[in-house]
Motif scaffolding. Structure first.
Motif, PDB file in Angstrom:
ATOM      1  N   ARG A  17       0.820  -1.217   0.000  1.00 37.03           N
ATOM      2  CA  ARG A  17       0.000   0.000   0.000  1.00 37.03           C
ATOM      3  C   ARG A  17       0.852   1.265   0.000  1.00 37.03           C
ATOM      4  NH1 ARG A  17      -3.426  -0.937   5.002  1.00 37.03           N
ATOM      5  NH2 ARG A  17      -1.529  -2.013   5.557  1.00 37.03           N
ATOM      6  N   ALA A  18       2.113   1.151   0.375  1.00 38.86           N
ATOM      7  CA  ALA A  18       3.005   2.309   0.349  1.00 38.86           C
ATOM      8  C   ALA A  18       3.440   2.642  -1.080  1.00 38.86           C
ATOM      9  CB  ALA A  18       4.237   2.046   1.210  1.00 38.86           C
ATOM     10  N   PHE A  20       1.539   1.147  -4.076  1.00 35.25           N
ATOM     11  CA  PHE A  20       0.394   1.052  -4.985  1.00 35.25           C
ATOM     12  C   PHE A  20      -0.884   1.448  -4.253  1.00 35.25           C
ATOM     13  CE2 PHE A  20       3.492  -2.093  -6.422  1.00 35.25           C
ATOM     14  CZ  PHE A  20       3.653  -1.709  -7.739  1.00 35.25           C
ATOM     15  N   LYS A  21      -1.760   2.145  -4.969  1.00 32.87           N
ATOM     16  CA  LYS A  21      -3.027   2.562  -4.373  1.00 32.87           C
ATOM     17  C   LYS A  21      -3.979   1.370  -4.221  1.00 32.87           C
ATOM     18  CE  LYS A  21      -6.788   5.826  -4.791  1.00 32.87           C
ATOM     19  NZ  LYS A  21      -7.356   6.941  -5.525  1.00 32.87           N
ATOM     20  N   GLU A  22      -4.039   0.524  -5.237  1.00 29.36           N
ATOM     21  CA  GLU A  22      -4.943  -0.632  -5.254  1.00 29.36           C
ATOM     22  C   GLU A  22      -4.200  -1.842  -5.811  1.00 29.36           C
ATOM     23  OE1 GLU A  22      -8.195  -1.183  -4.379  1.00 29.36           O
ATOM     24  OE2 GLU A  22      -8.261   0.820  -3.494  1.00 29.36           O
ATOM     25  N   ASP A  25      -3.416  -2.002  -9.494  1.00 27.80           N
ATOM     26  CA  ASP A  25      -2.331  -1.141  -9.965  1.00 27.80           C
ATOM     27  C   ASP A  25      -1.022  -1.906 -10.127  1.00 27.80           C
ATOM     28  OD1 ASP A  25      -4.147   0.967  -9.911  1.00 27.80           O
ATOM     29  OD2 ASP A  25      -3.493   1.658  -7.923  1.00 27.80           O
ATOM     30  N   CYS A  29       1.847  -2.081 -13.669  1.00 22.55           N
ATOM     31  CA  CYS A  29       3.231  -1.640 -13.531  1.00 22.55           C
ATOM     32  C   CYS A  29       4.126  -2.403 -14.507  1.00 22.55           C
ATOM     33  CB  CYS A  29       3.707  -1.852 -12.099  1.00 22.55           C
ATOM     34  SG  CYS A  29       5.387  -1.268 -11.857  1.00 22.55           S
ATOM     35  N   TRP A  44       0.206  -8.655  -0.226  1.00 25.09           N
ATOM     36  CA  TRP A  44      -1.022  -7.891  -0.019  1.00 25.09           C
ATOM     37  C   TRP A  44      -2.147  -8.809   0.463  1.00 25.09           C
ATOM     38  CZ3 TRP A  44      -1.468  -3.257  -3.750  1.00 25.09           C
ATOM     39  CH2 TRP A  44      -2.235  -2.254  -3.170  1.00 25.09           C
ATOM     40  N   ARG A  69     -10.420  -7.613  -3.604  1.00 26.99           N
ATOM     41  CA  ARG A  69      -9.706  -6.853  -4.630  1.00 26.99           C
ATOM     42  C   ARG A  69      -8.353  -7.487  -4.942  1.00 26.99           C
ATOM     43  NH1 ARG A  69     -11.466  -2.316  -1.325  1.00 26.99           N
ATOM     44  NH2 ARG A  69      -9.325  -1.623  -1.073  1.00 26.99           N
TER      45      ARG A  69
END
Length: 88
Positions: A17-18, A20-22, A25, A29, A44, A69
């Protein structure tokens, strides 16, 4: 012209989370290969499992759970690469 900063893979593996927002995402990349994407999504997933356990205990409501997600992103990666998805 704006240039994207390179992804800090080590940081993403410790705290996705530091970086990537979700979870989805991670898939977008281009700096990461499929193996790194899987590792980050697995990290995650572990975080999301802990979070879900805490949320279940407090019975909090809200948006779509992070675990869902993460698993959705994992399934998308599987379709893109033909690799085995993360455990559920």
């Amino acid at each position: 012209m704006v240039t994207a900063r390179p992804i800090n893979v080590e940081r993403a593996l410790v705290d996705p989370r530091a970086v990537f927002k979700e979870p989805i995402d991670v898939l977008a990349c281009e700096d990461l290969d499929a193996a790194h994407k899987r590792q980050i999504l697995e990290c995650w997933r572990q975080d999301a499992l802990e979070l879900q356990t805490a949320d279940d205990a407090s019975m909090s409501g809200g948006g779509e759970p992070m675990l869902k997600r993460v698993l959705d992103a994992s399934r998308t990666l599987e379709r893109q690469t033909g690799a085995q998805r993360l455990a559920r």
